[in-house]
Design an enzyme around this catalytic site. Structure first.
Site, PDB file in Angstrom:
ATOM      1  N   SER A 152       0.936  -0.887   0.200  1.00 55.28           N
ATOM      2  CA  SER A 152      -0.150  -0.185   0.371  1.00 55.28           C
ATOM      3  C   SER A 152       0.921   1.292   0.053  1.00 55.28           C
ATOM      4  O   SER A 152       0.533   2.263  -0.853  1.00 55.28           O
ATOM      5  CB  SER A 152      -0.640   0.023   0.714  1.00 55.28           C
ATOM      6  OG  SER A 152      -1.987  -1.579   1.266  1.00 55.28           O
TER       7      SER A 152
ATOM      8  N   ARG B 156       1.159   8.016   5.931  1.00 51.75           N
ATOM      9  CA  ARG B 156      -0.146   7.183   6.855  1.00 51.75           C
ATOM     10  C   ARG B 156      -1.444   7.600   6.531  1.00 51.75           C
ATOM     11  O   ARG B 156      -2.548   6.802   6.910  1.00 51.75           O
ATOM     12  CB  ARG B 156       0.196   6.855   8.132  1.00 51.75           C
ATOM     13  CG  ARG B 156      -0.744   5.814   8.969  1.00 51.75           C
ATOM     14  CD  ARG B 156       0.528   5.114  10.360  1.00 51.75           C
ATOM     15  NE  ARG B 156       1.782   4.840   9.919  1.00 51.75           N
ATOM     16  CZ  ARG B 156       1.944   2.653   9.560  1.00 51.75           C
ATOM     17  NH1 ARG B 156       0.523   2.807   9.634  1.00 51.75           N
ATOM     18  NH2 ARG B 156       2.923   2.339   9.208  1.00 51.75           N
TER      19      ARG B 156
ATOM     20  N   HIS C 116      -2.922   6.497   3.719  1.00 54.88           N
ATOM     21  CA  HIS C 116      -3.352   4.514   4.081  1.00 54.88           C
ATOM     22  C   HIS C 116      -4.530   4.778   4.776  1.00 54.88           C
ATOM     23  O   HIS C 116      -4.994   3.986   4.023  1.00 54.88           O
ATOM     24  CB  HIS C 116      -1.756   4.232   4.707  1.00 54.88           C
ATOM     25  CG  HIS C 116      -1.775   2.468   4.670  1.00 54.88           C
ATOM     26  ND1 HIS C 116      -2.429   2.218   6.160  1.00 54.88           N
ATOM     27  CD2 HIS C 116      -2.065   1.665   3.949  1.00 54.88           C
ATOM     28  CE1 HIS C 116      -2.870   0.740   6.153  1.00 54.88           C
ATOM     29  NE2 HIS C 116      -2.193   0.464   4.891  1.00 54.88           N
TER      30      HIS C 116
END
Length: 210
Positions: free
Chosen positions: A14, A42, A45
């Site tokens: 990812s 993050r 994500h």
């Protein structure tokens, strides 16, 4: 059907994809530091939303202050149990820290009813009275962020990313005008998952530094 099954491999893939998309669509985008990059990636994500490249705001000293605070015994106060659940408390405890959410505390419920305020506001009132180093993490309640700013207390950092249509953008704008070390989500976007992702990115960075 062939697909990736291992959690670590899924996450790694990812992040590779996120990096590729940023390189392709925003080749001139510059991250301020490796930690700045880790936090934004993050959050992307977590949300699959690349708007975070533009709407996540950092005060000048916040990354240094939050990193220092999380590396020693400190208390994170969240506005929701969702944010509390999302933070890696096992890793936080390795650095001597802990996480608290007072939203269902009987004192909070009584105080909110007596004063005609939200429980999030009452939770902040109780948290600021506690001793020790404090970090506030807000992903849902603009009233909690407004209340903290009304107290005008010194804190080690604020993650202010309330989501919504009533007071969310305004509360975060007010945070950017304060003198507090802070990370804020400009506009309406945010959420408890985003708040937790920001904290976890810093914790994972600290873990890697050890």
């Amino acid at each position: 059907m062939q697909y990736i099954k291992q959690p670590q491999a899924i996450e790694a893939k990812s992040f590779d994809i996120i990096g590729e998309i940023i390189s392709e669509t925003r080749p001139d985008f510059q991250f301020a530091s490796p930690l700045h990059e880790a936090i934004i990636k993050r959050v992307i994500h977590t949300t699959a939303d690349f708007d975070w490249l533009d709407i996540l705001w950092f005060s000048d000293d916040v990354l240094a202050q939050l990193t220092a605070a999380l590396s020693r015994p400190s208390v994170i106060y969240t506005d929701t149990t969702m944010a509390l659940s999302g933070i890696n408390k096992t890793l936080l405890a390795r650095f001597g820290g802990e996480c608290r959410c007072f939203i269902s505390d009987p004192r909070v419920m009584a105080q909110a009813k007596a004063q005609g305020i939200t429980r999030s506001m009452a939770a902040v009132d109780i948290a600021v009275e506690e001793k020790g180093e404090k970090i506030f993490v807000f992903g849902n309640a603009p009233t909690a962020l407004f209340r903290l700013l009304e107290h005008d207390v010194a804190v080690s950092g604020v993650v202010g990313v309330p989501v919504g249509f009533v007071g969310a953008a305004e509360s975060k704008e007010a945070l950017t005008r304060s003198r507090l070390p802070a990370i804020a989500a400009m506009g309406r976007k945010g959420g408890s998952n985003v708040a937790a992702a920001i904290v976890n990115a810093i914790l994972y960075s600290l873990q890697g530094a050890r």
